[in-house]
Enzyme design. Structure first.
Site, PDB file in Angstrom:
ATOM      1  N   GLY A   1       0.803  -1.201  -0.055  1.00 35.01           N
ATOM      2  CA  GLY A   1       0.126  -0.064   0.139  1.00 35.01           C
ATOM      3  C   GLY A   1       0.736   1.087   0.105  1.00 35.01           C
ATOM      4  O   GLY A   1       1.939   1.301  -0.298  1.00 35.01           O
TER       5      GLY A   1
ATOM      6  N   ASP B   1      12.059  -8.178   8.095  1.00 32.03           N
ATOM      7  CA  ASP B   1      12.434  -7.573   7.051  1.00 32.03           C
ATOM      8  C   ASP B   1      13.074  -6.210   7.227  1.00 32.03           C
ATOM      9  O   ASP B   1      12.798  -5.119   7.062  1.00 32.03           O
ATOM     10  CB  ASP B   1      10.964  -6.949   6.485  1.00 32.03           C
ATOM     11  CG  ASP B   1      11.199  -6.503   4.886  1.00 32.03           C
ATOM     12  OD1 ASP B   1      12.205  -6.776   4.194  1.00 32.03           O
ATOM     13  OD2 ASP B   1      10.307  -5.875   4.414  1.00 32.03           O
TER      14      ASP B   1
END
Length: 807
Positions: A543, A655
Site C-alpha cells: 500500500g 524485513d
C-alpha cells in the site's frame, strides 16, 4: 592421464571458436576453462550462465571476478544459483583462482582430484550440494593458502584426509552433515590458524584429540548437532573418552558444542583464566562427573551454559554471580546438593534458569526477583523448603515457573503470567490451586532445546477445574450461537435485499494510544486530503503511506492497504498483532487502525526525518559524522534486542532494511513495518515458514532452509551497517564488475581480506573518523553477516559491542 578428456574438450571448444569467430584467436585459457565448466552444467533454471558466451569478455560473466590488471579469474561465485551438474576438472586450469564458492546448488558427483592444483586457492565453499565420494587425498595438502574449506551438508564419505594438516593457513573447516568415518586426525593440531571446526552430523567414532589444543586461535568447536526425529534426538557421531582440558581452556575458544556426545571425565578444576573467551558451553547429556569448578566464573563472556543430564555433584559455585552476561543456564538432572546460591540474583541478563531434578535444599533466594529478564524458572523435583518469595509477582517477563515436588509451604503468590496448578503440586501449600490459576499453563511450554522431556505429573486439582470448564463451555456455546445468528442474518439480508443495519455501516477507528483529538474515520480521510497525491510520502509492498495533519502541529502517518492483495491483508494483521501490543522508544508507535469492507489503514506517529535509505544515499554535512552514524546503529540495535529478548512472545522482524527504519529531526531511529514479523515462543529457536523479506538482506540459511531465527535479523542488521558505513546499496550497481548477483556482503569480505578499508567506507566518513571506531563497527558488521549461526552474535551482544565503541 586424467587431463586427456579435458584436453580434447578444450581443443573442441577452441576449434569451434576459431572456425566461427576467427577474430578472437587470442581467447584466454581462463575463458576456455570456464566454458568447459559450463558444459558440465546440465540445468540452469534461472539462466544465470546465459551470458557465458564468446560475444562478451569472460570477466563480465555472471559470478566471475577477474584481477583488474591481469584479467585472470580470481573468483568464481555461484551461490544459491540452483544449478545442477558436476564439477568439471577444467576448474584446475584457473591458476590464479582464489575463491571457488558454489554453496546451495544441485552439484553432484565427486570433487575432481585436479582441484589440488589450485595452489592459490583461499576459499573452497561447496556446502549444501549433492557431492559424494571421498575428499581427494592426493595433492590436497598443496593448498597452502587455503583459509576456508566449507563442505557441509553433502554426501561425502571416507575419512577426513590426513593431508589437511598441511593447510597451515586454514581458518574455517566445516565438514558437518556428511558421512565421514573414522576420527578427527591429530594432524589438525598443526593448523595453527584454525578458528572454526564443525564435524557434527557424520558417522565419526572418535576421541577428541588432545592435539586440538595446539590450535591456539580456535574459537568454535561443534561436535554434535542434535536433530529431533519423532521421539528421539539423532546425530550419528559416537564419541568416547574424556574432554581434553587443553581444548576447553583454549584462550580464544568462544563456542564448544557437544551435547549428548557420550563424553566423560570432569570439567577442569583450574586453568580458567581472566582471558577466557568462552561464550557458549553445551555439554548437556554427557557423563561428566565431579563438581562445577568455581573458577569457571573467570569466563566473563559466558552467555549460555548447559551442563544438564550429567553426573555432576556438589553445589553451585558461590561466585556464579560474576557471570553477569549469562542468559541461559541449565543444570537439570544432575546430583547437585546444597542451597541455591544467592549470587544468582546478580545475573540480570538471565532469561532461562533450570535447576530441576537435583537434590537442592534450602529456600528459593529472594534475590532472584532482581533478574527481571527471567522468562523461565524450573526448580521442580528438588528438596526446597520455605515459601515462594512474594517479590516474584513483580517479574514482568516470567511466563513459566515450576516448583512442583519440593517441600515448599505457605501461599502461592500471584504471578503476572499465571501458570497452571500442576506446577505447584507435591508441596504443602495452604492453597494449592488459587482461582487465578488455570489447570493448564497459559505460557506455551515445550521441551527445552536440550531435548529433555517435560516431566509427567498426575491429573490433579479437580475441584478447581470446574470453574474454567464451565467458563469454557459457556464461551463455546456463545460463539456457536453468534455464528449461527450471523449466518442467518447474512442469508436474510441477501435474499430480501434489505438495507444493512446502521451499525454495520459505521466506520470506526480503533485507537491504541492517546491522541489530542478524536481519531475518527472522517477526520483521518479529511487530514490526508482524501488520500490525495499531495499528501503521499511513500509506497510499500502492500500500500501507500500518507501524511495527515489532524490539527495544527499534530501529524500522523497513515498506511493505506491496497484492497484485494492477499499478502497485504496478512501483513496488515501481523502489524496489528505485533505493534499493537508492544511499546519501545525505538519502535514506531501504532496509534490506531481501521478495517472496513473496502478500506483498511494503519495510523502511526509521523517522523519528519524520512527513512534511513534516503539518509544513507542523500546525506551530507552532519549526517556523515561518526556520532550520528553510531547513534542510529545503537537505536536500531536497541529495538531489535527488545524484540528478541524482552517481548513475550519474542518477535523476529524478518524485513530489516534501511527503508523500514525511520528517523526524526534529531536522528533518533525507529524500526517500522512489522508486516512480515513472526512470533517465537520462549523455547523456539526458530520457525519454519515461507521466505519473506527483501533480496539482499535475507540471511543465507533462511533463504536455503526456510528456517528463520532471530539470527536472521542479526544478518540483516549487519547488511544495514555495511550500507550505513559505505553508502553503497546492498545490491549496488557498482558491484556488477564482480559479476551478476554480487552483493555488499562478499564485497565487504573481499575488501577486508585485502585490507582495503578506505575503499569500503564513504570518503567523508573515513576522512572524519575516528577510524578505530569505524573499523570496530566494520568488524561487528562482518561478524553479523557470517554464515555459521553458531558464530553469528546475538542482538544483545551486538548492542553491547556497539556501546563499547565510544567508551
Amino acid at each position: 592421464m586424467e587431463l586427456i578428456p579435458h584436453f580434447f574438450l578444450l581443443f573442441s571448444l577452441a576449434r569451434t571458436v576459431f572456425s566461427s569467430q576467427p577474430t578472437i584467436a587470442s581467447l584466454s585459457s581462463d575463458a576456455l576453462s570456464l566454458l568447459a565448466f559450463k558444459s558440465a552444467i546440465s540445468y540452469d533454471p534461472n539462466k544465470l550462465l546465459s551470458n557465458w558466451n564468446l560475444s562478451t569478455p569472460h570477466c563480465t560473466w555472471y559470478g566471475v571476478l577477474c584481477s583488474p590488471t591481469s584479467k585472470r579469474v580470481i573468483s568464481l561465485q555461484l551461490s544459491n544459483a540452483n544449478v545442477e551438474g558436476t564439477l568439471s576438472p577444467s576448474i584446475a586450469n584457473l591458476a590464479k583462482l582464489k575463491t571457488l564458492s558454489m554453496p546451495r546448488n544441485l552439484f553432484k558427483g565427486q570433487i575432481p582430484s585436479q582441484i589440488g592444483q589450485l595452489q592459490r586457492l583461499q576459499a573452497l565453499e561447496l556446502q549444501e550440494n549433492g557431492f559424494s565420494g571421498p575428499i581427494p587425498y592426493q595433492k590436497f595438502g598443496n593448498c597452502e593458502f587455503l583459509e576456508h574449506l566449507k563442505l557441509s551438508s553433502n554426501s561425502f564419505r571416507g575419512r577426513i584426509p590426513l593431508d589437511i594438516g598441511k593447510c597451515s593457513n586454514l581458518r574455517t573447516l566445516l565438514l558437518d552433515g556428511n558421512a565421514f568415518e573414522g576420527g578427527i586426525p591429530i594432524e589438525i593440531g598443526r593448523i595453527s590458524e584454525l578458528r572454526i571446526l564443525d564435524v557434527s552430523r557424520n558417522s565419526l567414532i572418535l576421541r577428541i584429540p588432545r592435539e586440538l589444543g595446539d590450535c591456539k586461535k580456535l574459537s568454535a568447536v561443534k561436535l554434535i548437532s542434535l536433530e529431533y526425529l519423532g521421539s528421539f534426538w539423532n546425530d550419528s557421531n559416537a564419541f568416547f573418552g574424556d574432554i581434553p582440558a587443553e581444548v576447553l581452556l583454549l584462550p580464544s575458544l568462544e563456542i564448544f558444542w557437544a551435547p549428548r556426545a557420550n563424553l566423560g571425565g570432569s570439567l577442569p578444576s583450574s586453568g580458567w583464566s581472566e582471558f577466557c573467551s568462552l561464550r557458549v558451553l553445551n555439554l548437556g547429556g554427557n557423563d561428566l562427573k565431579g563438581t562445577i569448578p568455581g573458577s569457571i566464573s573467570m569466563c566473563k563472556n559466558l552467555t549460555f551454559l548447559d551442563l544438564s543430564s550429567n553426573g555432576l555433584v556438589g553445589s553451585l559455585p558461590d561466585n556464579v554471580g560474576d557471570l553477569r552476561d549469562l542468559e541461559w543456564i541449565s543444570l537439570r538432572e544432575n546430583n547437585l546438593t546444597g542451597e541455591i546460591s544467592d549470587q544468582l540474583g546478580h545475573l540480570t541478563s538471565l532469561t532461562y534458569l533450570d535447576l530441576s531434578h537435583n537434590s537442592l535444599t534450602g529456600s528459593i533466594p529472594v534475590s532472584l526477583a532482581n533478574d527481571t529478564n527471567l522468562q523461565v524458572v524450573l526448580l521442580d523435583h528438588n528438596m526446597l523448603s520455605g515459601e515462594i518469595p512474594a517479590l516474584f509477582s513483580i517479574l514482568p517477563n516470567l511466563i513459566h515457573f515450576d516448583v512442583s515436588f519440593n517441600n515448599l509451604s505457605g501461599h502461592i503468590p500471584h504471578l503476572k503470567h499465571a501458570n497452571g496448578c500442576d506446577n505447584y503440586i507435591g508441596n504443602r501449600f495452604l492453597s494449592p490451586c488459587p482461582d487465578n490459576y488455570s489447570a493448564t499453563p497459559l505460557g506455551t511450554y515445550s521441551s527445552p532445546p536440550t531435548g529433555l522431556p517435560v516431566p509427567l505429573v498426575p491429573q490433579c486439582c479437580r475441584h478447581s477445574k470446574l470453574k474454567p470448564f464451565v467458563i469454557a463451555t459457556v464461551t463455546l456455546v456463545s460463539v456457536v450461537f453468534f455464528i449461527i445468528v450471523v449466518i442467518v442474518l447474512f442469508f436474510i439480508l441477501r435474499r430480501r435485499k434489505l438495507p444493512r443495519p446502521t451499525t454495520l455501516r459505521r466506520k470506526e477507528v480503533v485507537t491504541l494510544a492517546d491522541t489530542p483529538v478524536e481519531l475518527t474515520y472522517d477526520n483521518v480521510v479529511r487530514a490526508t486530503g482524501n488520500f490525495g497525491i499531495n499528501n503521499l510520502i511513500g509506497t510499500g509492498g502492500f500500500g501507500s503511506t500518507y501524511k495527515a495533519e489532524l490539527v495544527s502541529g499534530f501529524h500522523l502517518a497513515v498506511k493505506r492497504l491496497s484492497i484485494g492483495r492477499c499478502h497485504g491483508i496478512q501483513q496488515f494483521d501481523a502489524e496489528i498483532r505485533t505493534l499493537g501490543r508492544i511499546r519501545h522508544g525505538n519502535l514506531v508507535t501504532l496509534i490506531g487502525y481501521y478495517v472496513g469492507e473496502d478500506e483498511m489503514f494503519l495510523i502511526y506517529n509521523y517522523l519528519a526525518g524520512g527513512n534511513l535509505d534516503t539518509f544513507i544515499h542523500r546525506r551530507s554535512g552532519k549526517n556523515v559524522e561518526w556520532p550520528v552514524i553510531h547513534k542510529i546503529a545503537i537505536d536500531i540495535a536497541k529495538a531489535l534486542a527488545f524484540l528478541h529478548y524482552s517481548s513475550v512472545p519474542r518477535i523476529v522482524h524478518r524485513d530489516i532494511k534501511p527503508s523500514n527504519i525511520l528517523l526524526d529531526d534529531d536522528f533518533n531511529a525507529y524500526l517500522s513495518d512489522f508486516g512480515w514479523a513472526r512470533l517465537l515462543e520462549v523455547f523456539e529457536t526458530h520457525v519454519t515458514t515461507d521466505v519473506a523479506g527483501t533480496y539482499g538482506y535475507v540471511a543465507p540459511e533462511y533463504a536455503a532452509t526456510r528456517r528463520v531465527s532471530d539470527k536472521a535479523d542479526v544478518y540483516s542488521f549487519g547488511v544495514v551497517l555495511l550500507e550505513l558505513m559505505s553508502r553503497k546499496k546492498s545490491l549496488d550497481p557498482s558491484f556488477s564488475e564482480y559479476g551478476n548477483g554480487f552483493n555488499i556482503v562478499p564485497w565487504a569480505q573481499l575488501l577486508i581480506q585485502e585490507e582495503r578499508f578506505s575503499e569500503l567506507f564513504s570518503p567523508e566518513l573515513w576522512d572524519c573518523g575516528p577510524r578505530e571506531n569505524l573499523l570496530g563497527m566494520l568488524r561487528l558488521a562482518s561478524a553479523c553477516t557470517v554464515e555459521p549461526l553458531s558464530v553469528r552474535p546475538s542482538m544483545k551482544q551486538v548492542l553491547n559491542k556497539l556501546k563499547k565503541l565510544n567508551s
